[in-house]
Design a protein around this motif. Structure first.
Motif, PDB file in Angstrom:
ATOM      1  N   LEU A  57      -2.083 -10.433   8.118  1.00 55.62           N
ATOM      2  CA  LEU A  57      -3.482 -10.196   8.474  1.00 55.62           C
ATOM      3  C   LEU A  57      -4.069 -11.376   9.237  1.00 55.62           C
ATOM      4  O   LEU A  57      -4.767 -11.218  10.232  1.00 55.62           O
ATOM      5  N   TYR A 120     -10.677 -12.891   0.017  1.00 54.07           N
ATOM      6  CA  TYR A 120     -11.369 -11.735   0.610  1.00 54.07           C
ATOM      7  C   TYR A 120     -12.528 -11.271  -0.252  1.00 54.07           C
ATOM      8  O   TYR A 120     -13.230 -10.333   0.107  1.00 54.07           O
ATOM      9  N   THR A 125      -6.305  -6.209  -0.316  1.00 52.61           N
ATOM     10  CA  THR A 125      -6.462  -6.623   1.082  1.00 52.61           C
ATOM     11  C   THR A 125      -6.711  -5.413   1.966  1.00 52.61           C
ATOM     12  O   THR A 125      -6.568  -4.270   1.536  1.00 52.61           O
ATOM     13  N   ASP A 126      -7.048  -5.684   3.238  1.00 55.18           N
ATOM     14  CA  ASP A 126      -7.113  -4.599   4.212  1.00 55.18           C
ATOM     15  C   ASP A 126      -5.698  -4.161   4.553  1.00 55.18           C
ATOM     16  O   ASP A 126      -4.727  -4.782   4.144  1.00 55.18           O
ATOM     17  N   GLN A 129      -2.245  -4.188  10.578  1.00 52.09           N
ATOM     18  CA  GLN A 129      -2.130  -3.343  11.779  1.00 52.09           C
ATOM     19  C   GLN A 129      -0.713  -3.375  12.341  1.00 52.09           C
ATOM     20  O   GLN A 129      -0.223  -2.406  12.896  1.00 52.09           O
ATOM     21  N   ASP A 227      -0.578  -2.824   2.526  1.00 56.50           N
ATOM     22  CA  ASP A 227      -1.641  -3.718   2.056  1.00 56.50           C
ATOM     23  C   ASP A 227      -1.174  -4.316   0.731  1.00 56.50           C
ATOM     24  O   ASP A 227      -0.085  -4.005   0.257  1.00 56.50           O
TER      25      ASP A 227
ATOM     26  N   ASP C  34     -13.056  -1.610  -3.926  1.00 56.05           N
ATOM     27  CA  ASP C  34     -12.672  -1.546  -2.506  1.00 56.05           C
ATOM     28  C   ASP C  34     -11.408  -0.712  -2.403  1.00 56.05           C
ATOM     29  O   ASP C  34     -10.499  -1.020  -1.653  1.00 56.05           O
ATOM     30  N   LYS C  36     -11.001   1.929  -1.102  1.00 57.53           N
ATOM     31  CA  LYS C  36     -11.087   2.840   0.044  1.00 57.53           C
ATOM     32  C   LYS C  36     -11.231   4.270  -0.445  1.00 57.53           C
ATOM     33  O   LYS C  36     -10.833   5.206   0.207  1.00 57.53           O
ATOM     34  N   GLN C  40     -15.243   2.684  -4.200  1.00 54.31           N
ATOM     35  CA  GLN C  40     -15.870   1.977  -3.086  1.00 54.31           C
ATOM     36  C   GLN C  40     -17.207   2.635  -2.737  1.00 54.31           C
ATOM     37  O   GLN C  40     -18.226   1.972  -2.636  1.00 54.31           O
ATOM     38  N   ASN C 218      -2.478   6.089   1.849  1.00 57.50           N
ATOM     39  CA  ASN C 218      -2.163   5.066   2.860  1.00 57.50           C
ATOM     40  C   ASN C 218      -0.777   5.279   3.432  1.00 57.50           C
ATOM     41  O   ASN C 218      -0.523   5.012   4.604  1.00 57.50           O
ATOM     42  N   GLN C 245     -12.236   7.687   6.822  1.00 58.03           N
ATOM     43  CA  GLN C 245     -11.090   6.775   6.861  1.00 58.03           C
ATOM     44  C   GLN C 245     -10.592   6.516   8.281  1.00 58.03           C
ATOM     45  O   GLN C 245      -9.513   5.957   8.465  1.00 58.03           O
ATOM     46  N   GLU C 248      -8.347   3.694   9.375  1.00 58.75           N
ATOM     47  CA  GLU C 248      -6.939   3.574   8.976  1.00 58.75           C
ATOM     48  C   GLU C 248      -6.009   4.230   9.998  1.00 58.75           C
ATOM     49  O   GLU C 248      -4.791   4.100   9.903  1.00 58.75           O
TER      50      GLU C 248
END
Ligand SMILES: Nc1ncnc2c1ncn2[C@@H]1O[C@H](COP(=O)(O)OP(=O)(O)OP(=O)(O)O)[C@@H](O)[C@H]1O
Ligand SMILES: Nc1ncnc2c1ncn2[C@@H]1O[C@H](COP(=O)(O)OP(=O)(O)OP(=O)(O)O)[C@@H](O)[C@H]1O
Ligand SMILES: [Mg+2]
Ligand SMILES: [Mg+2]
Lengths: 319, 511, 346, 350
Positions: A57, A120, A125-126, A129, A227, C34, C36, C40, C218, C245, C248
């Motif tokens: 990240l 964070y 975490t996010d 990508q 993640d 969080d 998602k 959240q 995910n 979403q 994502e």
């Protein structure tokens, strides 16, 4: 679905599942071959996954497409450092190997989640990508039949894992280092009388296991979960441990076991779309991998013996 | 006159306990120097100091006149000192070659060059007449060959001073003969040897000088040519020792143990006992003479229920107990002093006391309706420790911390005290000093005189000759002869044990 | 209990507060705020409420994360003991705990999301997920070219079943010859499961997959992104759940960004939470009642449609049309598989 | 003169705990948290008022049993990583009995508890038997059976104990371990009678291992199978027995959750973690009955107290996991601690 389609689905996902297990199981082998029992593999994977994701990240702008690979290296490094705790405790401070291993598992989760909250300010975490992506291996994927089955829609990491397994096999069984490593795991006093520094060898063994465990975790996180959260690594380390024992502490054996797990797993997932498994209740498919493993062990693998001196402390002059 | 090794006023302590107290030992170039002492006298410790495994608190070590500090085995190796340890230092999952080259591997392009290494090993082994199979796994080779591997390890590292810690304790007569030959070759090749042994006969046979230590103190060094076994023994123990345990004529009564057409396979599924017949009568000691690996182990395991037999009969007082559980067999009146005291004889982590009731813990008074009575147990233990003079700090000490000699006494105490109709003693004196041996032989004969039957298995011919009333020679799983000790000679026995004069023993020693 | 007030004071930490000001808190399941998913968006609701009424975080509004099921009760209780007037339990797993604590802490208000608890001081919040997923089904039905659509469920149960039933109905409504392949991962936190299932579905010809599986989803997005990356011309789509979403679904294909997410079936837990909080503050706390949030009151809905979707226009048209029908009650969307059997558009 | 070894045995764990706390403090200071506030919150969250004390006891109960399960197997040379799974089956079995009958409490409750024990025993019998009969490594088998238990129990809850729901109904009053007495005593905490069962089990374990011939055999087999066989003990039987008894404890730990803490069984997305914490508890407690109890109390206190840290001090509760882990490492490394004690006590004399 035709048989070919099935294979084309099962094999790649088999390898996908197997890769992290292979690497981590190899880690276990280096540690236990040197005489240090390491049930902290789970924790090492956690650290690896955490490091891989965070590094990915944070540096994706810098490294671009190379990020996941660099992240792997960093994860291996951090894993190695983390495993030093286990090494110092078990080798220098004569801590019970199992106890220390359990502690490593707890510590890893604690530290990783603590840091996630610190960095964070949230529980996970996010999503990264740039993770590892599905690819067709150049050239190989063009080979008829095996091309599509083994080399298409797959991941580099799977092949990296397999190659590392083969390298590990050479190192453990064909090099002086390997011979010395195994001797400290089988009969440290003998090794000592042959002028081998038992402590040093064991430290190296544990550190390598840390690196490989970290690698396994990072591979998992960057090719599967994308993640890091409390649930990212949940039991894979123990599966790797099982793979190591299943493979009788032999790198290729462990690789085979890991691939077997992966196969059973993906079979259990695509199961209900296979003609011959359609009306099998899903719970049966879910538990199949684990039951199969037990049957396999009972049936044809039989007993496996750990390195004789694994789990013991070597104290000069005592018998 | 030059010394290759001089250990001057060595002192070594283990957390307060003085194992070596101001001991001096000087080794001349080209001599075989014996180191003699009781169990726990401090011999292994002294040698471990010389080999760099322990650091002495005081004292000086000189090698070829130079004062040296031997901080670890590496240094010892560099100084040309090699040691064959009392408990072999071999990795039994490795091959012979791997064990030998370990730590000093020949490599090609980073990988072990096993071919060259095996060649090397073969060369040395031929040069010194140390027959080994470089490719065999150590786990699968005979004790004798394992020892030859240990010797090769030192030679491979170019040692010219060799230390042997009780090398013959574990060998068969034939293997001992071979070893003595090897000693002679080594000396011819210009090596010098320190030999630890409890067997005075061997010292008289091969050694030039002998240094005696007692309870950690140096007693002195004498030339073998100027002494005799009796003197050595009394020097070592501090009192006179009788060797030939004198015993009255046996007056055998009814048959207690009868083995009929017994067939047993060994671990690898090979027929180890073939239609064996044997009987032991009350009031006699039957000795089984034989080269290691001719089925002694399987025979005993089958009799005691530790191994399933294919067919045949084992009767104790007329009752067939073949393939009964060990518990059932013992309960029919059998006592068993096992060959491997660490593997079978003791739970090393259990206290001496707990080990004393290993066979009887479930009976009154040691337990009532499933509940242990430790007071009774330790009372019993104290009594036995007294009676069999087991040297231990207390009955609560873990068996692990006792010397083999004392561990053995504990086992014998346990088994004899149950006063079994048939007592099986396998290698009861292996690795023990003359004092302990004398004691144990006395007990066996006592047992006989109380009208009990005793079956003695030993590789030590003179032990067999001394103690037995009848000798059964076992060869390849069969009793090939029953002889009367008074009418036979070691030579004759040796031949019988070897099956035929032609047969070469080395090869059928269990591999 | 009054005793706790002094205690709260003597602690002198953030736990302390004065009686008159209204405060609200929530207990998450192991997911955390969080995830998602709906923890959240529940937190989002509470935050917005808190800011709107300028309460201080950690004082006027806060949350506690559970580390295991065993913690629910403890957490709910400690919040009550810190005198939070209204406490939300997020997730059906907390039904029992809420039921228990509500019985004990009668002078505090509680609210359970996705569950029903019959107590005077508990407001139960349910959603018509089927309405949202019905719209998602429309999007899927109109987007698929292979006429093969996939549904990945988290753990089998009433809530996810509503998603499933509504989705299937939606697909059938607009594309009768499309078939829906359904598979449950039996886990809300196993991305690898989601990925393998998605991988299987996509390679067996499915080109649109909708998930109602929390973190497991995910894996679906990962697989879709990978496939798109590998072969940009390929037709791979995914549909998100709970909150929008879209983020994502971003894939970068030689420089330009694309997105494989068509839309998301929204479950506006935040709306519900805010609504209940405001009611409670205004003294109209719907204790003992079960409020069902629907399309009509924006409790559920559909996120904006991805511009890259060819059928965007028809989708929006159809969605508008059916939204209308559903809102004015002309169309009742099936909430179970049984209702689905008997479901028809007329 | 030197410190008595007894004294050292007592001192070492205390020092270990202090070291753990110390390092924890350092971590907090480094990462900019208020350590004092954190520990105050921790304390209040664990012992700040009777309610939390009750909750601690509630948490300690399954920890003791899980710890005993691991410790017992350990004592006989077996590593039972399967406590988690055995606990899950025990949990479901107990609830099963709890929901499907209504009987007088005097029969119903014991029956439900018994069911849990039996279920755990059966689940543990498998690895025991495979180890004894085929020498299969118990560690793998138990790991595999953990996952199996998770899915199987989920399925049972869904399709047998409820019609497709994700949790069972509440168990009948008559099968519950809860009691108004404790609710009054601890201001509505979920503390229940299970704690007495846990203590009794600890005593039973101590008695079996240290005082009975069975224990003598089990430990002997653990130390040296060959010698045990020589001494006429049935090695296979003892291996199985050891696993089975261990499984009973684990199953009972499940009963504590099913009949006490929760009163129902719910579909799980993952493991409860209690089984794995049990390993830590056992090892921290040196695999002795009393040690397990103390370790469980420490664990339970920290775990429950931790929940209060984010709320009261804004410190992530993971910090507590870190501290626990550190404590375990320090206890395990007691060798080095003793070494220091020796050095110091020696210096003291000079
Ligand atoms: N590692 C050790 N720790 C503590 N004490 C020891 C250790 N090794 C030896 N000792 C003590 O030193 C004494 C001498 O031991 P050593 O092994 O030298 O005896 P030994 O002469 O070799 O006996 P044996 O003839 O049985 O081999 C023993 O009695 C023992 O009490
Ligand atoms: N771990 C230990 N701690 C203390 N003393 C020990 C330990 N191990 C061995 N010893 C002592 O070392 C001495 C020699 O041990 P050793 O095993 O060589 O005896 P032994 O009679 O040679 O037995 P063996 O039959 O194995 O030759 C014994 O007196 C024993 O008390
Ligand atoms: Mg010795
Ligand atoms: Mg000896």
């Amino acid at each position: 679905m035709g048989f070919m389609d099935i294979l084309q689905i099962v094999i790649p996902s088999t390898l996908l599942w197997a890769a992290p297990l292979i690497l981590t199981a190899l880690g276990g082998i280096f540690s236990e071959r040197s005489g240090v029992v390491n049930i902290g593999l789970e924790g090492l994977m956690v650290i690896g996954a955490f490091t891989g994701i965070v590094f990915n990240l944070e540096t994706v702008q810098v490294f671009g497409n190379w990020t996941p690979w660099v992240a792997l290296l960093v994860a291996a490094l951090v894993g190695a450092l983390f495993s030093l705790i286990h090494a110092v405790a078990t080798i220098s401070f004569r801590a019970d190997h199992t106890v220390s291993g359990v502690a490593i598992n707890l510590l890893a989760v604690g530290v990783a989640l603590f840091l996630v909250k610190l960095i964070y300010d949230k529980g996970q975490t996010d999503i990264i990508q740039k993770g590892f992506r599905k690819i067709d291996i150049p050239f190989l994927s063009d080979i008829p039949i095996i091309g599509p089955i083994f080399f298409s829609n797959t991941y580099w990491t799977s092949y990296v894992a397999i190659i590392i397994a083969i390298i590990a096999w050479f190192i453990v069984f064909k090099t002086p280092f390997g011979l010395r490593l195994r001797s400290t795991g089988e009969h440290p006093m003998a090794a000592d009388t042959m002028g081998i520094n038992v402590t040093k060898m064991r430290y190296i063994g544990v550190i390598i296991s840390g690196a490989l465990g970290g690698l396994g975790g990072a591979v998992y996180a960057q090719s599967i979960s994308s993640d890091f959260s409390h649930a990212t690594i949940s039991g894979q380390g123990f599966m790797a441990l099982a793979a190591m024992i299943f493979g009788k502490w032999h790198p290729l054996g462990a690789m085979g076991a890991a691939i077997f797990f992966g196969f059973a797993q993906s079979l259990s997932i695509i199961g209900n779309s296979l003609p011959f498994l359609q009306n099998v209740p899903s719970v049966i498919l879910l538990i199949a991998p684990y039951i199969l493993t037990i049957l396999a062990l009972t049936g044809f693998i039989g007993r496996a013996d750990a390195p004789k001196a694994s789990g013991t402390h070597y104290i000069k002059g005592s018998r | 006159m030059e010394y290759v090794i001089e250990m001057l006023n060595i002192r070594k302590e283990f957390s307060g306990f003085v194992a070596n107290d101001n001991i001096t030992l000087q080794l001349k170039q080209g001599e075989i120097h014996a180191l003699l002492g009781e169990n726990g006298a401090g011999k292994s410790t002294l040698m471990n100091v010389l080999f760099g495994l322990y650091q002495p608190e005081e004292g000086e070590i000189k090698v070829k006149g130079e004062t040296v500090k031997i901080t670890d085995p590496n240094v010892a190796n560099e100084l040309g000192i090699g040691m064959v340890h009392q408990h072999f230092m071999l990795v039994d999952t490795f091959t012979v070659t791997e064990n030998i080259i370990l730590g000093k591997e020949t490599t090609k392009g980073g990988f072990i060059d096993i071919k060259t290494a095996e060649e090397e090993v073969r060369k040395i082994s031929e040069r010194y007449g140390l027959a080994v199979d470089p490719q065999a796994k150590v786990a699968n080779i005979s004790v004798g060959m394992q020892q030859r591997v240990e010797i090769l390890k030192t030679l491979y590292r170019g040692a010219d001073i060799l230390i042997f810690d009780e090398p013959t304790a574990v060998l068969t007569p034939q293997e001992i003969k071979e070893l003595i030959q090897i000693f002679k070759t080594l000396i011819k090749e210009g090596k010098s040897i320190i030999l630890i042994t409890h067997k005075l006969k061997e010292i008289m046979e091969v050694c030039d000088r002998v240094t005696v230590i007692r309870k950690g103190k140096g007693i002195g060094t004498v030339n073998v040519s100027e002494t005799n076994p009796t003197e050595l023994a009394s020097l070592m123990v501090g009192r006179d020792v009788v060797f030939k345990t004198e015993k009255t004529e046996a007056n055998p009564a009814h048959e207690v143990l009868q083995v009929e057409n017994l067939n047993v396979k060994d671990a690898r599924g090979v027929q180890a006992i073939k239609n064996l017949n044997l009987s032991v009568r009350a009031g006699e000691i039957v000795g089984i003479a034989g080269v290691d690996g001719n089925g002694q182990t399987e025979l005993i395991e089958a009799i005691t229920g530790l191994r399933k037999a294919e067919s045949g009969r084992v009767k104790i007082n007329g009752k067939n107990v073949l393939n009964f559980s060990p518990r059932k067999v013992t309960e029919t009146g059998l006592g068993h002093i096992p060959q491997d005291r660490h593997k079978h004889g003791l739970v090393l982590n259990y206290s001496v006391g707990e080990n004393m009731v290993l066979q009887t813990y479930y009976q009154k008074p040691y337990s009532k309706s499933g509940v242990m009575n430790f007071k009774k147990i330790y009372d019993k233990a104290r009594a036995l420790i007294q009676e069999f003079d087991v040297r231990t700090p207390s009955e609560y000490t873990p068996a692990r911390a006792l010397s083999g000699g004392n561990q053995q006494k504990a086992i014998i105490g346990r088994e004899v005290d149950r006063n079994p109709d048939i007592l099986i003693a396998a290698q009861p004196t292996r690795g023990l000093d003359v004092g302990a041996i004398e004691f144990i032989h006395k007990r066996l004969i006592e047992q006989r005189d109380n009208g009990k039957a005793v079956l003695l298995v030993s590789f030590e011919l003179d032990e067999i000759m001394n103690v037995s009333d009848r000798i059964a020679v076992i060869y390849e799983g069969e009793i090939v002869a029953i002889v009367d000790p008074k009418e036979t000679t070691e030579q004759e026995l040796g031949l019988l044990m070897a099956g035929s004069k032609k047969k070469e023993v080395g090869e059928n020693a269990n591999v | 209990g009054g005793g706790d007030t002094e205690e709260a004071e003597k602690e002198g930490t953030t736990g302390e507060k004065t009686e008159q000001e209204f405060s609200v808190a929530m207990v998450t399941d192991v997911g955390g705020i969080d995830d998602k998913s709906f923890n959240q968006s529940a937190w989002k609701g509470i935050k917005e409420f808190g800011e709107a009424n300028n309460l201080a975080e950690g004082d006027g509004y806060t949350y506690l994360q559970s580390q295991s099921d065993a913690d629910y009760t403890t957490n709910l209780n400690s919040l009550a003991r810190k005198n939070y007037n209204l406490i939300f339990g997020v997730g059906f797993m907390m039904e029992e705990s809420i039921n228990e604590i509500a019985g004990q802490q009668k002078d505090y208000n509680f609210s359970i999301i996705d569950g029903a608890v019959d107590q005077p001081n508990v407001a139960s919040i349910l959603f018509k997920e089927q309405e949202a997923s019905f719209l998602a089904g429309i999007a899927a039905g109109l987007t698929t070219e292979s006429n093969k659509v996939g549904f990945i469920g988290g753990v089998t149960g009433a809530v996810i079943e509503r998603f499933e039933a509504g989705f299937i109905a939606g697909v059938e409504a607009v594309n009768p010859d499309a078939e829906v392949e359904v598979q449950y991962a039996e886990a809300f936190d196993k991305a690898e499961m989601g990925q393998s299932i998605a991988s299987k579905m996509y390679s067996s010809g499915v080109d649109v997959i909708f998930h109602a599986a929390g973190g497991t989803g995910n894996g679906l997005f990962k697989e879709a992104r990978d496939l798109k990356q590998k072969n940009p011309d390929r037709n791979v789509w995914a549909i998100g759940v709970d909150s929008d979403q879209a983020a994502e679904g971003v894939v970068e294909i030689d420089g330009e960004e694309q997105n494989i997410i068509i839309t998301s079936a929204l479950k506006r837990v935040d709306v519900a939470v805010k609504d209940i909080s405001e009611k409670a503050k205004a003294g109209e706390f719907p204790g003992g009642e079960t409020s069902v949030y629907t399309l009509a009151d924006d409790g559920v809905g559909l996120a904006p449609i991805n511009d890259a979707v060819p059928a965007k226009a028809d989708i929006e048209a159809k969605v508008a049309e059916f939204t209308e029908k559903i809102k004015n009650g002309d169309l009742e969307i099936p909430g179970t598989l049984d209702e689905l059997k008997t479901f028809s558009l007329e | 003169m030197q410190m008595s070894s007894r004294m050292k045995n007592l001192l070492t764990p205390v020092i270990a705990v202090l070291l753990g706390v110390l390092v924890g403090t350092i971590i907090m200071i480094v990462s900019g948290y208020d350590a004092i506030a954190a520990y105050t919150a921790l304390w209040n969250g664990a012992f700040g008022d009777v309610y939390f004390v009750g909750e601690v006891v509630r948490q300690v109960t399954p920890y003791i049993l899980a710890g005993l399960a691991v410790a017992f197997a350990f004592k006989t040379g077996l590593f039972n990583i399967g406590v988690e799974g055995q606990m899950l089956v025990g949990w479901v079995a107990a609830v099963w009995v709890g929901v499907s009958f209504d009987l007088p409490r005097i029969i119903h409750l014991p029956l439900a508890v018994l069911a849990a024990g039996v279920a755990g025993a059966l689940w543990a019998f498998i690895p025991g038997y495979l180890k004894a009969r085929f020498r299969v490594h118990e560690v793998i088998v138990t790991i595999m059976l953990n996952h199996t238990a998770l899915y199987v129990t989920n399925e049972i809850i869904r399709s047998v104990l409820s019609d497709g729901k994700e949790r069972t109904d509440m168990i009948a009053e008559s099968a519950s371990l809860r009691s108004p007495f404790f609710e009054v005593l601890t201001d509505y905490s979920r503390m229940h009678w299970g704690i007495t069962i846990a203590i009794i089990c600890a005593i039973i374990m101590w008695f079996i291992l240290e005082k009975t011939t069975t224990g003598f055999e089990l430990r002997a087999v653990g130390f040296n199978e060959h010698a045990s066989q020589y001494a006429g003990m049935n090695v296979k039987r003892n291996i199985i027995l050891s696993m089975v008894i261990s499984g009973v404890f684990a199953g009972l730990a499940g009963a504590m959750e099913g009949l006490g803490t929760f009163g129902y069984a719910a579909v799980k997305g993952g493991f409860t973690g209690v089984g794995f914490d049990g390993i830590a508890v056992a090892l921290l407690g040196g695999n002795t009955a009393i040690g397990v109890i103390l370790a469980a109390i420490l664990f339970g206190g920290l775990k429950v107290g931790a929940l209060n840290m984010p709320l009261e001090a804004g410190v992530p509760n993971e910090l507590v996991d870190i501290i626990i882990a550190l404590i375990i490492i320090f206890v395990a490394s007691s060798y080095i601690i003793r070494w220091f004690i020796d050095r110091i006590s020696k210096k003291g004399v000079k």
